[in-house]
Motif scaffolding. Structure first.
Motif, PDB file in Angstrom:
ATOM      1  N   MET A 272     121.977  41.749  57.660  1.00 40.67           N
ATOM      2  CA  MET A 272     120.591  41.474  58.047  1.00 40.67           C
ATOM      3  C   MET A 272     119.657  41.769  56.877  1.00 40.67           C
TER       4      MET A 272
ATOM      5  N   PHE B  11     119.873  38.983  54.313  1.00 47.19           N
ATOM      6  CA  PHE B  11     119.082  37.788  54.662  1.00 47.19           C
ATOM      7  C   PHE B  11     117.606  38.061  54.450  1.00 47.19           C
ATOM      8  N   SER B  12     117.219  39.250  54.871  1.00 51.95           N
ATOM      9  CA  SER B  12     115.815  39.601  54.755  1.00 51.95           C
ATOM     10  C   SER B  12     115.381  39.582  53.301  1.00 51.95           C
ATOM     11  N   LYS B  13     116.273  40.048  52.428  1.00 56.26           N
ATOM     12  CA  LYS B  13     115.922  40.072  51.016  1.00 56.26           C
ATOM     13  C   LYS B  13     115.870  38.670  50.446  1.00 56.26           C
TER      14      LYS B  13
ATOM     15  N   ILE C 227     114.883  36.044  52.080  1.00 59.25           N
ATOM     16  CA  ILE C 227     113.582  35.506  52.476  1.00 59.25           C
ATOM     17  C   ILE C 227     112.476  36.112  51.626  1.00 59.25           C
ATOM     18  N   LYS C 228     112.623  37.393  51.361  1.00 62.73           N
ATOM     19  CA  LYS C 228     111.623  38.077  50.540  1.00 62.73           C
ATOM     20  C   LYS C 228     111.574  37.466  49.147  1.00 62.73           C
TER      21      LYS C 228
ATOM     22  N   GLY D 143     112.342  34.449  48.420  1.00 58.49           N
ATOM     23  CA  GLY D 143     111.763  33.107  48.518  1.00 58.49           C
ATOM     24  C   GLY D 143     110.247  33.145  48.547  1.00 58.49           C
ATOM     25  N   GLN D 144     109.715  34.228  49.051  1.00 53.58           N
ATOM     26  CA  GLN D 144     108.257  34.359  49.138  1.00 53.58           C
ATOM     27  C   GLN D 144     107.749  34.828  47.781  1.00 53.58           C
ATOM     28  N   THR D 145     107.663  33.890  46.820  1.00 53.84           N
ATOM     29  CA  THR D 145     107.448  34.292  45.432  1.00 53.84           C
ATOM     30  C   THR D 145     106.022  34.704  45.155  1.00 53.84           C
ATOM     31  N   GLY D 146     105.091  34.330  46.011  1.00 52.69           N
ATOM     32  CA  GLY D 146     103.697  34.633  45.728  1.00 52.69           C
ATOM     33  C   GLY D 146     103.012  33.524  44.965  1.00 52.69           C
TER      34      GLY D 146
ATOM     35  N   VAL E 186     107.122  23.823  49.461  1.00 50.35           N
ATOM     36  CA  VAL E 186     107.896  23.997  50.705  1.00 50.35           C
ATOM     37  C   VAL E 186     107.198  23.274  51.855  1.00 50.35           C
TER      38      VAL E 186
END
Lengths: 174, 692, 100, 502
Positions: free
Chosen positions: B657, B660-662, B664-665, B667-670, B678
């Protein structure tokens, strides 16, 4: 078939909009954008929507473009002029644009609006008076709300643009 | 929208039934806020809310006397078709009045007893919360809300038992240094609270499973709905689940009323402030179990009179065993509040016996009335006794009766009223309410026609004898004889004197009331009997073939002193038990002509004494079986299984878990451009999905 | 004579250019250009359909849409001016302290 | 134009108050102050409107189902439902701003923008015309762009506003395209008439209607925070001033759902039933991504932002199942009002912490139960409600949603899987909710001294706790309200004889 006006305006509009994004100097980009908007107004004239065309020119070219140019000049510094796009992102962007163009275009092309019977634009143009009439009857609530929207935008823009050096602030929590 | 009509109900009185339990909750919520105004305002506001609740309860009394009922409902959980409602009928109106008025008196008493305590806001909050929950149990029209109230009183009881959670030595209960079978027999308030909470929780779980068992078959929790459509009972009886379900619900009552085998918590519960013991552990909460049996007993009797006799057998025997067990322990205990606690459990056992025998006899209403009558009279005299005991504790500063003695001179009023209430507990013939109610139980046992009724009767008589004995022992040790060494030593710095009026008046009222009811006892019982006859017939369709004993006054109408209808054997036994017990107790502890030391002279009597004093080793067994044993087993399990298997699986799951969370993190590059990419690409994908 | 589809194709082309600009350009003002291009594409679409359907609603809607876009730009420029004050630059690519 | 109809009354009253505040401010000598005055005025105006709508609701004035009138606005139950939920959010936000805006510049514009944005949200739910929908959408959005950037000294706030604006402007342009397509096919912008003429649309125009619906999903989905239109959301919610985060998460997001129900769900009905599966896929992705994303975050508002993505996924279950189950949309509406209160309570609690302790970091929440007991308990209750722990209100709405997914099993094979996904996700979400609570209650921070909790925020939090616990114990009135407000689809069918409905 399309006529010469259409081809000319189309080339002008699309060309200037590309220039607006790709020009080296931001200020030229802003001017190109204004011309592109004029081109859109030309399309409106071709579609017998004179009122909308006029509105487009006054609002977009007259207000928005000028506003943009002002801002460009306001924030004008050396590093604003460098266009540093990443190669990979640029390729991805072009592919995405082409997919959009192809995909959405294909949907339109296979649909019924390519049918000459459907896409017939030969009927009489709409009377401008109709616009005024419907604005005051059916669309009047939307007009009120639009007024509030513009007021909101003005209040918001003013609140943001105002310089507050006088009051001591401790806004940031970080 | 809310159906206000449904709430208001019967001639506008329905709302009162809601108010009775809502008002205390509102009060509980407001008390912390009012405390900001001032301590006095807070105290009076709390008493005021109790009074308001009691007054709304009183407005319902005429309905009970008319035999009417108010049933108002609102749609509560529409998905499951569950309604919330109040059901005010003869039974619940009587019960709610008992609870409300005794609470009110105890609240007044608390004003004096708890005076100056720093944590009074907490105290009033939980007391009001308790009353609200208790009234919810009483007035609810369905098992689910009963359960909520049930949990509410459990919570309040837990909080109030461990009210003095700083665990000062003087707030402990039990004889320090007393071990039985390796288990410590004295307890701190926080320990006692936890023990009570866990033990009653065991009962609650049984009750919950019983409730849902019934809900599974009937699709409703409502009492009236269960009665209207009785197909569920037949179906459950077919799969042999009816009696188990009823017994499971009775399990809840066992826990809450401290019946065998969940009786141990009530004794440690005496660590709470005395008004709490009086209210929760004598007059109301422990009666909730009896009330529950009174609520569902007729239901089970009515829906399948033939199959449910086992249920009533269980009720009667559990009651009988508890009554005997706790009475024996009361004989030997040195603490005044604990004697009263034992006695409470024992008397509740008698009530259970009465209710149980009701279902086993041909005339349901006799046993039913006797059980409930005993509940009423017990609530009065026991609350009075507890408050009196509190006054004594307050004055002497010790919980041991061996530290008292000779107090009758100094505390005349307390002595007088405790004497009255004590006589009622001991069932002094003809003038006390306790006599009449106990006699009614004897009579109903004798007349039941149940094949083992003679054993029950014998137990009841023995319990009655022991009750008289330990009551006189308690009164004697406290008020008669000479002052103990403890008092003599502390005389100089602790001046023993009568308590203030705010304290003695409440228990005086209850003591006088229990004698007053005793004076008109027979008529009172008759009235109650009439009321329940019509209640049971009207609501449940349980018709009583008028027994010979009751036929006479019903026709002649000379209800007042119709001694002719009393069961002579019951009366004789009752008087005999009292006389013997009182004589013995009086001789040993009041006149002090026989020394209590005689017990230690013979090995047998000493062994018996020790057996009783160690509470039949039930507490020991409980701790070994339920605490120490499982803990040891758990440690073994933990060592061999949890450490290898659970710790082996859990990090794997957690790790994936987190992985996966990492992702997604990451992917959220800022970067806004990425986000927009996207967005646009996602739009294209969705368009494609559509055209698939 | 011009067909409806011609206008629609031009509109899609502008739309794609706008998407390209939004995804690739890092200068905040150029991103606003892109948004304006997309909004213009949408308006062109509307007016073209209005001509075809032959009622006034499309043109009225286009008027509303133009006014709204102008309002959006006003607020956006306000935000960009603050960004410039704070960072002394308007490269959106560099605005990424919020992430993860 | 009937100025006494509820939506117009809302517009006129809130609009005039909203415009009056900056005017009052410019007339006052002491510029930039007067936070309390404006807060009171705004709260008063919102409560007045709330009262008017409630009174009209009890007098049965609104049309008892969704209406497809010929006008631009319809005074129906659907609109009233959203109006009440959104006004509750606005009142919570404005009241808590009393504390948040203390010592900050330009409060007049702040409250004025909140009021204007609230009008926009409410009108979205009331509008029956796509033009009105778009204008109201912009009235909702444009003030929030400015509000997100309101902390002018704070780079984070500015960055959040830029990201939010870029997405917002893109999606509103996309909406214009979508509305244009609908208009091009049907020749009208009125939703009801458009639906009626879409039923009889030529077969070769169906691709365009599908495209229009896809664009609508993208346009509305940005506000709702659906995957893949969600990327801006954590950044914007975290960076914006915290009460504005509450307004975005609880207010504008719900307005997005109102718009989506008005347009997409009904379009799904008349067009193509396969559409609902796409919505279902989006729902599952949305809830899973939201919950997974929240697991390893360090900043509490960011956790709440991810959790609000996940909650959008739960609400989407109801939207995707609307054609198959009567309960589904009711469940969605029920969850919408619950989530509005829960999420704004959580954000406002975070705002209280941000005001007093000046941090968003979860490490600062250690020992919060001792430092700020009321805030800690309110935050815990709202987190538990978000996780769907009985007997709080979030439990019941999730129960209705999942139940509706299960009962559609015989009709659509993927229905029960939605429920399974929802339950698994709820379990997963408890992981990070419990983590926050553990920090607050179990761990001890370096500083354990009691701090003063902001008064107005405490009052708001107490209200929210009463709401969450009260309607958790007795949820029937809200559930009734929600189910009564559901678009009555069977009525729609009778209007449209040839609708392909199962």
């Amino acid at each position: 078939m399309v006529d010469a006006y259409f081809v000319g305006i189309a080339i002008l509009t699309i060309g200037t909009s590309i220039v607006a994004l790709e020009s080296k100097e931001l200020i030229y980009g802003a001017i190109a954008l204004a011309i592109s908007m004029l081109g859109i107004a030309g399309f409106f004239l071709l579609l017998d929507a004179q009122f909308v065309a006029m509105f487009q020119i006054t609002v977009y070219v007259g207000a928005v473009a000028v506003l943009v140019i002002f801002t460009v000049m306001l924030v004008r510094t050396q590093d604003l002029f460098s266009t540093k796009d990443d190669k990979g992102r640029k390729v991805g962007g072009i592919i995405l644009a082409l997919v959009t163009l192809g995909g959405v275009g294909a949907i339109f092309l296979v649909s019924g609006i390519t049918n000459p019977m459907f896409g017939n634009l030969d009927s009489d143009p709409i009377d401008i008076k109709e616009i005024g009439k419907s604005m005051l009857t059916y669309y009047s609530p939307a007009l009120i709300v639009l007024g509030l929207t513009l007021a909101g935008a003005v209040i918001g823009a003013l609140a943001l643009a105002r310089r507050e050096g006088l009051l001591k602030e401790n806004e940031s929590i970080n | 929208m809310v159906d206000l009509q449904g709430i208001i109900g019967f001639e506008g009185m329905g709302i009162n039934a809601w108010l009775i339990w809502i008002l205390p909750f509102v009060g509980a919520a407001l008390v912390p806020a009012i405390a900001k105004v001032g301590n006095r305002a807070r105290n009076y506001a709390a008493v005021g809310f109790a009074l308001a609740s009691a007054l709304s309860a009183a407005t319902l009394l005429p309905i009970a006397l008319d035999g009417g009922q108010i049933h108002s409902q609102i749609n509560w959980i529409p998905i499951l078709n569950i309604y919330a409602g109040t059901l005010a009928d003869s039974l619940s109106i009587l019960m709610t009045n008992i609870a409300a008025w005794i609470s009110f008196l105890i609240f007044i008493y608390s004003l004096g007893y708890m005076h100056g305590d720093k944590n009074l806001t907490r105290y009033w909050f939980f007391m009001l919360f308790f009353i609200g929950s208790m009234q919810l149990i009483v007035l609810s029209d369905n098992l689910l809300m009963v359960f909520f109230g049930w949990e509410g009183v459990g919570l309040a009881s837990f909080a109030l038992i461990s009210f003095w959670y700083h665990d000062k030595k003087k707030d402990f209960v039990g004889t320090p240094g007393h071990y039985a079978g390796g288990i410590q027999m004295w307890a701190s308030p926080s320990h006692a609270g936890l023990k009570a909470f866990l033990m009653t929780k065991a009962g609650d779980i049984m009750m919950l499973s019983g409730m849902f068992l019934i809900f599974g078959y009937a699709g409703t929790f409502g009492f009236t709905e269960l009665l209207q459509d009785q197909s569920w009972a037949a179906e459950m009886a077919r799969s042999n689940l009816l009696v188990p379900a009823a017994v499971l619900i009775f399990g809840g009552a066992i826990g809450k009323s401290a019946q065998f085998p969940l009786n141990e918590w009530l004794l440690e519960a005496m660590t709470g402030p005395t008004p709490v013991s009086a209210l929760i552990h004598a007059a109301t909460m422990v009666k909730a179990g009896v009330f529950l049996v009174a609520r569902i007993g007729p239901l089970f009797f009515a829906v399948s009179a033939l199959n449910s006799s086992q249920f009533f057998e269980v009720v009667a025997w559990v009651g009988a065993i508890t009554a005997f067990l706790l009475a024996t322990q009361a004989l030997v205990n040195p603490e005044i509040k604990k004697v009263l606690a034992y006695s409470t459990g024992s008397q509740i056992g008698l009530m259970m016996m009465g209710l149980g025998i009701a279902g086993l006899s041909s005339s349901f209403v006799d046993g039913y009335t006797s059980g409930f009558f005993h509940l009423m009279s017990h609530a009065m005299f026991k609350a009075s006794l507890f408050m009196g005991a509190g006054a004594v504790l307050h004055a002497v500063g010790s919980r041991f009766m061996t530290d008292m003695g000779g107090l009758r001179g100094k505390m005349k009023k307390t002595f007088l009223f405790m004497m009255m209430a004590g006589l009622s507990l001991a069932a002094a013939p003809f003038i006390t309410s306790g006599f009449w109610s106990k006699d009614a139980i004897f009579a109903s046992v004798l007349e039941s026609g149940y094949q083992y009724s003679w054993i029950l009767f014998a137990i009841a008589v023995m319990v009655s004898f022991m009750t008289a004995f330990y009551t006189f022992r308690m009164l004697g040790m406290t008020f008669f004889g000479n002052n103990s060494k403890f008092i003599q030593q502390n005389e100089s710095n602790q001046h023993i004197h009568e308590v203030s009026a705010v304290m003695w008046v409440p228990f005086a009222i209850l003591a006088v009331a229990s004698i007053a009811v005793g004076l008109i006892g027979f008529a009172f019982e008759h009235q109650l009997h009439e009321m329940f006859t019509s209640y049971l017939a009207g609501t449940f369709g349980i018709h009583t073939e008028l027994s010979a004993a009751h036929e006479v006054p019903a026709e002649s109408g000379s209800g007042f002193l119709g001694l002719g209808e009393l069961n002579p054997m019951a009366v004789t036994a009752s008087i005999g038990a009292f006389a013997l017990g009182a004589l013995l107790g009086g001789l040993v502890y009041m006149k002090r002509v026989i020394s209590p030391e005689v017990v230690s002279r013979s090995i047998i009597s000493r062994a018996v004494w020790k057996f009783f004093f160690n509470r039949w080793y039930l507490n020991t067994a409980l701790y070994w079986g339920a605490v120490i044993g499982p803990l040891a087993i758990y440690r073994i399990i933990w060592r061999y299984f949890e450490s290898t298997i659970i710790d082996g699986i859990n990090p794997g799951l957690q790790g994936s878990m987190t992985y996966f969370s990492k992702v997604i993190k990451a992917g959220q590059t800022g970067i806004a451009q990425t986000y927009l990419f996207v967005f646009a690409a996602g739009l294209m994908i969705i368009i494609m999905l559509l055209f698939l | 004579m011009n067909q409806l589809i011609d206008f629609v194709i031009i509109s899609i082309a502008l739309f794609s250019i706008g998407i390209y600009g939004l995804v690739v350009k890092r200068n905040a003002i150029r991103m606003i250009f892109s948004i304006e291009i997309i909004a213009n594409a949408a308006n062109l679409n509307l007016v073209a359909f209005s001509r075809h359907v032959h009622n006034v609603e499309g043109q009225v809607f286009a008027l509303f849409s133009i006014a709204i876009a102008a309002a959006e730009v006003a607020v956006a420029l306000g935000i960009i001016i603050i960004a410039y004050r704070l960072y002394k630059q308007i490269d959106v690519h560099e605005f990424r302290s919020l992430k993860g | 134009m009937d100025f006494l109809s509820t939506p117009l009354l809302v517009t006129v009253i809130l609009g005039s108050v909203g415009l009056a505040i900056p005017i009052i401010d410019s007339l006052r000598k002491e510029r930039g102050a007067g936070n309390k005055l404006y807060s009171v005025i705004s709260v008063g105006a919102i409560i007045l409107i709330l009262g008017i709508i409630s009174i009209r609701l009890f007098s049965g004035e609104p049309i008892p189902t969704i209406e497809f009138g010929k006008g631009m606005l319809a005074d129906d139950m659907f609109g009233a439902f959203f109006a009440i939920s959104l006004l509750i959010v606005s009142v919570m936000v404005t009241a808590s701003s009393w504390n948040y805006m203390k010592n900050k510049t330009n409060p007049a514009a702040y409250y004025s923008l909140i009021l204007l944005s609230s009008i926009g949200m409410i009108l979205i739910a009331y509008s029956t015309d796509l033009v009105m929908l778009l204008v109201a959408w912009e009235l909702m959005s444009i003030p929030t762009y400015a509000l997100a950037a309101f902390s002018k000294r704070d780079p984070i706030s500015n960055e959040a506003a830029i990201k939010y604006f870029l997405f917002g402007a893109l999606s509103s342009a996309i909406l214009v395209v979508a509305i244009g397509l609908v208009y091009g096919i049907t020749g009208t912008t009125n939703i009801g008439q458009a639906i009626i003429s879409m039923v009889n649309v030529q077969q070769d125009l169906v691709p365009i209607t599908l495209l229009a619906v896809a664009l609508f999903i993208a346009g509305f989905g940005f506000k709702m925070g659906l995957v893949p239109f969600h990327m801006w959301l954590p950044d914007a919610y975290e960076g914006a001033p915290t009460p504005i985060g509450a307004l975005l998460a609880a207010g504008t997001k719900k307005a997005g759902f109102a718009a989506a129900i008005r347009v997409i769900v009904l379009a799904v009905f008349v067009l193509h039933l396969d559409w609902s599966m796409t919505l279902a896929i989006i729902a599952v992705f949305t809830m899973t991504l939201g919950n997974l994303g929240a697991l390893v975050q360090k900043s509490v508002p960011r956790i709440l932002a991810y959790s609000s993505i996940a909650q959008a996924g739960y609400i989407m279950i109801g939207l995707s199942l609307a054609p198959y189950s009567d309960q589904a949309l009711g469940g969605s509406l029920f969850h919408i009002i619950n989530h509005a209160v829960m999420k704004s309570a959580a954000f406002i609690a975070v705002a209280a912490v941000a005001i007093t302790l000046a941090s968003y970091s979860i490490e600062k929440y250690r020992g919060l139960a001792r430092r700020m007991p009321l805030t800690a308990i309110a935050l815990s209750i709202s987190l538990l409600a978000l996780a769907g722990v009985p007997p709080l209100n979030g439990f019941w709405s999730k129960l209705v949603l999942f139940n509706s997914a299960i009962v559609t099993g015989p009709e659509v094979w993927w229905g029960p899987y939605l429920a399974i996904a929802g339950v698994l996700n709820s379990a997963l979400s408890l992981g990070y909710y419990a983590w926050i609570m553990r920090k607050m209650y179990m761990e001890e921070g370096p500083d354990m001294t009691r701090v003063k909790e902001p008064r107005a925020i405490s009052a708001v939090l107490i209200f929210a706790m009463i709401f969450m616990v009260g309607f958790g114990i007795w949820h029937a009135p809200i559930l009734d309200f929600a189910t009564n407000s559901v678009p009555n689809l069977s009525q729609l069918v009778s209007v449209l004889p040839s609708v392909p409905i199962k």
